[in-house]
Design a protein around this motif. Structure first.
Motif, short mmCIF file in Angstrom:
data_model
loop_
_atom_site.label_atom_id
_atom_site.label_comp_id
_atom_site.label_asym_id
_atom_site.label_seq_id
_atom_site.Cartn_x
_atom_site.Cartn_y
_atom_site.Cartn_z
N THR A 63 22.50 21.75 23.03
CA THR A 63 23.41 22.06 24.63
C THR A 63 23.46 23.59 24.32
N ALA A 64 23.98 24.17 22.98
CA ALA A 64 24.36 25.77 23.13
C ALA A 64 21.91 26.49 23.40
N TYR A 65 21.93 25.72 22.44
CA TYR A 65 19.54 26.11 22.34
C TYR A 65 19.49 26.06 24.44
N ASP A 66 19.35 24.66 24.82
CA ASP A 66 19.10 24.92 25.69
C ASP A 66 20.07 25.88 26.70
N VAL A 67 20.46 26.48 26.98
CA VAL A 67 21.65 27.47 27.45
C VAL A 67 21.26 28.85 27.74
N VAL A 68 21.27 28.90 26.36
CA VAL A 68 20.51 30.06 26.25
C VAL A 68 18.67 30.19 26.73
N LEU A 69 18.07 29.44 25.95
CA LEU A 69 16.87 29.32 26.56
C LEU A 69 16.55 29.18 27.95
N ILE A 70 17.46 28.63 28.61
CA ILE A 70 17.54 28.78 30.17
C ILE A 70 17.06 29.85 30.51
N LEU A 71 18.56 30.66 30.27
CA LEU A 71 18.89 31.93 30.67
C LEU A 71 17.95 33.08 30.50
N LYS A 72 17.19 32.48 28.98
CA LYS A 72 16.77 33.50 28.48
C LYS A 72 15.13 33.76 29.57
N ARG A 73 14.70 32.53 29.79
CA ARG A 73 13.91 32.08 30.52
C ARG A 73 14.26 32.62 31.89
N GLY A 74 15.03 32.92 32.34
CA GLY A 74 15.71 33.27 33.65
C GLY A 74 15.74 34.09 33.67
N ARG A 75 15.42 35.20 32.93
CA ARG A 75 15.29 36.82 32.28
C ARG A 75 16.89 37.91 32.61
N HIS A 76 17.27 36.26 32.15
CA HIS A 76 19.14 36.65 32.40
C HIS A 76 19.37 37.98 30.71
N ASP A 77 20.18 38.51 30.34
CA ASP A 77 20.57 39.51 29.88
C ASP A 77 21.52 39.23 29.05
N VAL A 78 21.37 37.59 28.47
CA VAL A 78 22.08 37.05 26.86
C VAL A 78 22.08 37.90 26.00
N ARG A 79 23.29 37.22 26.00
CA ARG A 79 24.15 38.51 24.08
C ARG A 79 24.71 37.38 23.85
N SER A 123 21.01 20.89 30.72
CA SER A 123 21.13 21.09 29.83
C SER A 123 21.81 19.57 29.87
N HIS A 124 22.74 18.95 30.26
CA HIS A 124 23.35 18.47 30.83
C HIS A 124 22.23 16.71 31.39
N GLU A 125 21.74 17.38 32.15
CA GLU A 125 21.51 16.47 32.69
C GLU A 125 19.94 16.42 32.46
N LYS A 126 18.85 17.16 31.94
CA LYS A 126 17.03 17.33 31.66
C LYS A 126 16.80 17.38 29.96
N TYR A 127 17.35 18.35 29.88
CA TYR A 127 17.32 18.58 28.75
C TYR A 127 18.15 18.13 26.77
N CYS A 128 19.12 18.19 26.70
CA CYS A 128 19.90 18.06 25.90
C CYS A 128 19.90 16.26 25.29
N SER A 129 19.28 16.20 24.73
CA SER A 129 18.90 14.86 24.19
C SER A 129 19.86 14.00 23.60
N ALA A 130 20.55 14.98 22.09
CA ALA A 130 21.87 14.15 22.03
C ALA A 130 23.24 14.34 23.05
N SER A 131 23.38 15.19 24.26
CA SER A 131 24.42 14.76 25.12
C SER A 131 23.88 13.80 26.32
N ILE A 132 22.47 13.43 26.33
CA ILE A 132 22.63 12.75 27.65
C ILE A 132 22.80 11.37 26.48
N MET A 133 22.26 11.00 25.53
CA MET A 133 21.86 10.27 24.72
C MET A 133 24.04 9.49 24.95
#
Length: 149
Positions: A63-79, A123-133
């Motif tokens: 889920t952390a991977y998803d959150v970072v990737l989604i924020l980066k794709r949204g061009r947010h300055d996540v650090r 992440s929790h609704e669509k992408y994170c396979s682990a949390s969805i399981m």
């Protein structure tokens, strides 16, 4: 994806209930059972994470991977991004997770709270396979702190 898990307890290692997982990507992960004071031969030696701890850790990583990737794709300055998972398990076998809370701390420059909230939800609704399981047996809740830096 594949993984081979091998019991190491029979080979005279320090733990009677140690295991080594070799992943298809070529990495190794050690696991160990909890010590058993009543039957030491059936318990581990607390030399590595428990198998269910690795499930929880893998879910946090997913889920952390998803959150970072989604924020980066949204061009947010996540650090920075961390997630602390706390859980409860069923009292009897199979001791599945029944509750999991994930608290995210996201650090960035000018990242809107709405973007973090959306990334966690996606992440929790669509992408994170682990949390969805895990949501099949556990009530999963989330919260977050946003640090502007």
């Amino acid at each position: 994806m594949e993984c081979t898990v091998t019991w190491t307890g029979a080979s005279g290692t320090r733990s009677a209930m140690g295991f080594v997982a070799e992943t298809g990507s070529g990495h190794v992960l050690a696991m160990d059972g909890a010590p058993d004071a009543n039957k030491p031969e059936n318990g581990g030696a607390n030399l590595a994470p428990r198998p269910m701890e690795t499930v929880l850790a893998g879910t946090g990583g997913c889920t952390a991977y998803d959150v970072v990737l989604i924020l980066k794709r949204g061009r947010h300055d996540v650090r920075g991004c961390s997630v602390k998972l706390t859980s409860e398990r069923a009292p009897v076998d199979p001791k599945v997770f029944t509750k999991i809370h994930m608290h995210f701390t996201v650090t960035g420059k000018g990242v809107p709270a709405s973007a973090v909230e959306r990334a966690i939800a996606m992440s929790h609704e669509k992408y994170c396979s682990a949390s969805i399981m895990l949501a099949k047996t556990a009530e999963i809740t989330t919260s977050f702190d946003l640090v502007d830096a």
